[in-house]
Design a protein around this motif. Structure first.
Motif, PDB file in Angstrom:
ATOM      1  N   GLY A  90     -30.922 -13.559   4.229  1.00 60.72           N
ATOM      2  CA  GLY A  90     -30.427 -14.925   4.372  1.00 60.72           C
ATOM      3  C   GLY A  90     -29.014 -15.139   3.896  1.00 60.72           C
ATOM      4  O   GLY A  90     -28.404 -16.173   4.211  1.00 60.72           O
ATOM      5  N   TRP A  91     -28.444 -14.209   3.116  1.00 62.19           N
ATOM      6  CA  TRP A  91     -27.065 -14.348   2.627  1.00 62.19           C
ATOM      7  C   TRP A  91     -26.100 -13.941   3.732  1.00 62.19           C
ATOM      8  O   TRP A  91     -26.241 -12.888   4.333  1.00 62.19           O
ATOM      9  CB  TRP A  91     -26.849 -13.464   1.397  1.00 62.19           C
ATOM     10  N   ALA A 107     -30.622 -10.144  -6.322  1.00 60.45           N
ATOM     11  CA  ALA A 107     -31.590  -9.502  -7.205  1.00 60.45           C
ATOM     12  C   ALA A 107     -31.768 -10.360  -8.456  1.00 60.45           C
ATOM     13  O   ALA A 107     -30.822 -11.024  -8.912  1.00 60.45           O
ATOM     14  CB  ALA A 107     -31.137  -8.091  -7.595  1.00 60.45           C
ATOM     15  N   ARG A 108     -32.949 -10.355  -9.026  1.00 55.52           N
ATOM     16  CA  ARG A 108     -33.186 -11.101 -10.254  1.00 55.52           C
ATOM     17  C   ARG A 108     -32.387 -10.487 -11.401  1.00 55.52           C
ATOM     18  O   ARG A 108     -32.126  -9.287 -11.420  1.00 55.52           O
ATOM     19  CB  ARG A 108     -34.676 -11.088 -10.600  1.00 55.52           C
ATOM     20  N   GLU A 109     -32.047 -11.327 -12.339  1.00 51.43           N
ATOM     21  CA  GLU A 109     -31.266 -10.847 -13.480  1.00 51.43           C
ATOM     22  C   GLU A 109     -31.988  -9.721 -14.208  1.00 51.43           C
ATOM     23  O   GLU A 109     -31.375  -8.755 -14.659  1.00 51.43           O
ATOM     24  CB  GLU A 109     -30.983 -12.001 -14.453  1.00 51.43           C
ATOM     25  N   THR A 137     -34.162 -13.473  -1.533  1.00 49.66           N
ATOM     26  CA  THR A 137     -33.562 -14.107  -0.364  1.00 49.66           C
ATOM     27  C   THR A 137     -32.782 -15.339  -0.787  1.00 49.66           C
ATOM     28  O   THR A 137     -32.888 -15.827  -1.932  1.00 49.66           O
ATOM     29  CB  THR A 137     -34.642 -14.501   0.651  1.00 49.66           C
ATOM     30  N   LYS A 138     -32.009 -15.847   0.140  1.00 50.79           N
ATOM     31  CA  LYS A 138     -31.220 -17.038  -0.169  1.00 50.79           C
ATOM     32  C   LYS A 138     -32.112 -18.236  -0.452  1.00 50.79           C
ATOM     33  O   LYS A 138     -31.765 -19.133  -1.234  1.00 50.79           O
ATOM     34  CB  LYS A 138     -30.273 -17.345   0.990  1.00 50.79           C
ATOM     35  N   GLY A 139     -33.282 -18.249   0.179  1.00 51.33           N
ATOM     36  CA  GLY A 139     -34.203 -19.358  -0.050  1.00 51.33           C
ATOM     37  C   GLY A 139     -35.014 -19.223  -1.318  1.00 51.33           C
ATOM     38  O   GLY A 139     -35.861 -20.092  -1.591  1.00 51.33           O
ATOM     39  N   GLY A 140     -34.823 -18.183  -2.090  1.00 49.20           N
ATOM     40  CA  GLY A 140     -35.542 -18.017  -3.337  1.00 49.20           C
ATOM     41  C   GLY A 140     -36.758 -17.132  -3.253  1.00 49.20           C
ATOM     42  O   GLY A 140     -37.387 -16.849  -4.277  1.00 49.20           O
TER      43      GLY A 140
END
Length: 515
Positions: A90-91, A107-109, A137-140
């Protein structure tokens, strides 16, 4: 005084990591790259810079690929991001290119450091590495992807970045399952599988299908179905054409086919193939072919699948997958059971109807009429003429009869039928058993001569003569005839004809007819 060129950035927004160039003119940053070795910008070792349209062409090539692609420079900054990567996560490229690492966005921190370390580890390893990561994804949402990363060397041979291709894991698993399914169908499946191209020529067969077609897996390739099937090929080809045009039918269909006998050239070709493909099921096919031809008429329960290319914008038919199973034995038992039930019912109904007839000759005609249903086209009754000398038969009944009602009984001075020597009816009387006959030639002229010589109605192709026996005496012969649209009489038909003949003989004896 010459103007100084402005300093170039370490990486363009959509370009590759820039390396120092010994030339006096500045290096042109590239917008994208087609492969791992194309990611670094032009250097002195690679010759002149590409033309003005080069970066646009490379960007178009990357965006047109089915795999998601991204690239990182030596510092871990994103330098490439194609449209498939945008579709998966999505990015957009504008949002991705220029970011350092994947932390905080893709990616998650908590996972970003591990993901970045494993991606960049290939930079010093020198070999391609495969990993699976959970990206954001861009949507979370989160997507599990499988990545293949490779190092990108610079002009001096030192690591200049990392090139990464990735796809959703479930897509990769679907692909692997499809490949595994195809291999299993052509190696281990108990069903028979035949792939036919758009021209209705055999493209691939598995081992079981080769046995069913009495051929080899390679010898059959590229051959039309007419070379393998004698009867029923029109129905098979019609089904294949329907699938190519309309798609797969909703339910399996049962096709009756008759196989052609394998020719000598095909057998010789297979003999050479068996030596070459001993490990590919050749010995199994050879053993099956060596067991004899067996029954050639088979019933195949068939399912069809239309094959289309997934790479085309519109469905392009590649052919048809024909998957079938031999159910001849089950269908034969089913047909035999249904035929026996019907014939038993007919005998029962005929006996009840004949019991209401005052005239025994009429009762005999009733038995013949009931016997004809689904069994034959015509029935004749010939009685042995009394008196010494050669055996003579007199026609006393024929059904269907031209005259209304039963045919009149014989008279003492009846004219015998001029049957030639060796006639099936005469053989049946001599043997006191059933005799079957079938015309060897079916062309119109030869068939007309064959039936005329035997004093049978026009169009007769198959005959069955059953002797009439009552109280230990031979009264005559009952003859059942079939046309060209029916199959030849078999042993089960002979048993049924003898049962009918016994009932007809009893009625004839009651009427006082016969020797």
């Amino acid at each position: 005084m010459s103007r100084r060129a402005p300093p170039q950035p370490a990486a363009s927004r959509r370009g590759c990591p820039v390396t120092a160039s010994p030339r006096s003119e500045p290096a042109r940053p590239a917008r994208s790259a087609p492969s791992a070795r194309s990611v670094p910008a032009q250097s002195a070792a690679s010759g002149p810079a590409p033309g003005r349209d080069g970066p646009d062409l490379l960007t178009a090539l990357l965006d047109g690929m089915d795999a998601a692609l991204c690239a990182f420079d030596a510092d871990g900054t994103v330098t490439h991001w194609n449209r498939e990567a945008e579709r998966v996560l999505g990015w957009t490229a504008a949002e991705a290119v220029g970011r350092k690492g994947l932390a905080g966005w893709a990616a998650r921190e908590a996972d970003a450091d591990e993901v970045q370390r494993r991606l960049m580890a290939v930079r010093d390893g020198g070999a391609r590495q495969v990993h699976e990561f959970a990206l954001v994804t861009k949507g979370g949402g989160r997507v599990l992807v499988r990545t293949q990363s490779s190092p990108v060397p610079g002009a001096d041979g030192r690591p200049a970045g990392v090139y990464c291709a990735f796809s959703e894991v479930h897509s990769q698993i679907d692909l692997e399952r499809s490949i595994a399914l195809s291999e299993a169908l052509f190696e281990d499946a108990s069903w028979h599988v035949v792939l036919v191209d758009a021209d209705l020529r055999v493209a691939v067969v598995n081992g079981n299908a080769a046995v069913a077609l009495r051929t080899g897996r390679k010898a059959v390739l590229g051959r039309p179905l007419g070379d393998l099937l004698d009867q029923g090929v029109e129905e098979v080809e019609s089904a294949l054409q329907h699938v190519l045009a309309e798609g797969a039918p909703p339910a399996p269909t049962e096709l009756w086919v008759t196989l052609r006998e394998p020719d000598e050239d095909l057998e010789m070709a297979d003999a050479v193939r068996y030596e070459d493909l001993e490990e590919d099921g050749g010995a199994v096919v050879r053993a099956a072919l060596g067991q004899g031809s067996g029954p050639s008429r088979r019933c195949w329960r068939s399912g069809f699948l239309r094959l289309a290319s997934p790479l085309a914008e519109e469905p392009v038919p590649l052919g048809v997958a024909w998957i079938f199973q031999d159910v001849t034995e089950a269908k034969t038992h089913e047909q035999d059971s249904a035929r026996m039930r019907f014939r038993s019912s007919q005998l029962h109904r005929a006996a009840r109807a004949a019991g209401e007839c005052e005239d025994p000759m009429e009762a005999a005609s009733v038995h013949l009429d009931f016997a004809l249903a689904g069994f034959a086209d015509h029935a004749l009754v010939d009685l042995v003429s009394p008196g010494g000398g050669d055996l003579r038969l007199v026609r006393v009944a024929m059904t269907p009869c031209d005259a209304p009602g039963p045919c009149p009984p014989t008279q003492p001075g009846g004219i015998p039928v001029a049957y030639p020597e060796g006639h099936p009816a005469l053989q049946a009387v001599a043997r006191c058993g059933a005799v079957r006959a079938t015309a060897s030639r079916t062309d119109e002229v030869a068939l007309a001569q064959w039936t005329a010589a035997r004093k049978w109605p026009d169009g007769t192709v198959h005959a069955l003569c059953a002797v009439l026996r009552s109280r230990g005496r031979t009264l005559g012969v009952a003859t059942f005839l079939r046309g060209p649209t029916r199959r030849a009489f078999d042993r089960a038909d002979a048993v049924y004809a003898e049962d009918v003949a016994a009932r007809v003989a009893a009625a004839m004896d009651l009427a006082g007819l016969g020797a």
